[in-house]
Enzyme design. Sequence first.
Site, PDB file in Angstrom:
ATOM      1  N   GLY A  39       0.833  -1.202   0.000  1.00  0.00           N
ATOM      2  CA  GLY A  39       0.000   0.000   0.000  1.00  0.00           C
ATOM      3  C   GLY A  39       0.865   1.248   0.000  1.00  0.00           C
ATOM      4  N   HIS A 137      -8.687  -2.757   2.296  1.00  0.00           N
ATOM      5  CA  HIS A 137      -9.396  -2.971   3.564  1.00  0.00           C
ATOM      6  C   HIS A 137     -10.519  -3.983   3.493  1.00  0.00           C
ATOM      7  CE1 HIS A 137      -7.990   1.087   5.463  1.00  0.00           C
ATOM      8  NE2 HIS A 137      -7.014   0.229   5.263  1.00  0.00           N
ATOM      9  N   HIS A 162      -1.564  -1.176   9.727  1.00  0.00           N
ATOM     10  CA  HIS A 162      -2.235   0.130   9.842  1.00  0.00           C
ATOM     11  C   HIS A 162      -3.754  -0.039   9.761  1.00  0.00           C
ATOM     12  CE1 HIS A 162      -2.833   4.526   8.527  1.00  0.00           C
ATOM     13  NE2 HIS A 162      -2.442   4.527   9.786  1.00  0.00           N
ATOM     14  N   ASP A 163      -4.459   0.948  10.288  1.00  0.00           N
ATOM     15  CA  ASP A 163      -5.924   1.010  10.255  1.00  0.00           C
ATOM     16  C   ASP A 163      -6.584  -0.083  11.086  1.00  0.00           C
ATOM     17  OD1 ASP A 163      -5.957   3.273   8.397  1.00  0.00           O
ATOM     18  OD2 ASP A 163      -5.242   1.832   6.924  1.00  0.00           O
TER      19      ASP A 163
HETATM   20 MG    MG Z   1      -3.717   3.012   5.993  1.00  0.00          MG
END
Ligand code: MG
Length: 203
Positions: A39, A137, A162-163
């Site tokens: 990403g 995601h 992340h996230d």
């Molecule tokens: Mg992210």
Amino acid sequence: MKLKIDPTEIKGFLAHEEAALLYKMALECAPRGPCLEIGGYCGKSATYIGAACVEADEILFSIDHHRGSEENQPGWEYFDPEVWDEAAGAVDTLPFFRDTIRRAGLEDTVVPVVGRSIDIAKRWHTPLSFLFIDGGHTMEHALNDYRGWTPHLMPGGVLAIHDVFPDPADGGRPPYEIYQRAVASGLFVEEQAVLSLRILRRL
Ligand code: MG
């Protein structure tokens, strides 16, 4: 931390505290081998991880098809018309990524790998010291990234995700679910957390 560009000028979704922790962990890991992120988007995280790799004379591989994740598509929450390529009829963040890396003085350190994460992971053989999962995601993409890439992490290496939002009201669940899966596997221990970034150590 020495950055040659102002990171606030780079498009992206990484908070400064998260970026600083990525830099710190990559700095510790990179002397043992290459780093890899999934990403790359417009190069924000690559600027920080790449700066750490410079110190160790190592490489950051940055995987991205550069066509944007689901939420970056027209009509979705994180669509940015500036990254729309009219001729292609698609998002194209690669020119932004290259521009960031050039301005950051990291063209010899950050190696963009343009394609689908799952296709690259299947054929990958190089052990990694540091792995940052910040890709799609959806459950399918998050699971593919987790299953495809974590086997390439060296023992003692670092997995950053992340996230990760424990509360569904804050964001989608798949990154949180792969984080939970990593912890439940017994192969990783959680070391640090800042905002939506989780740092896990491969045992
Ligand atoms: Mg992210």
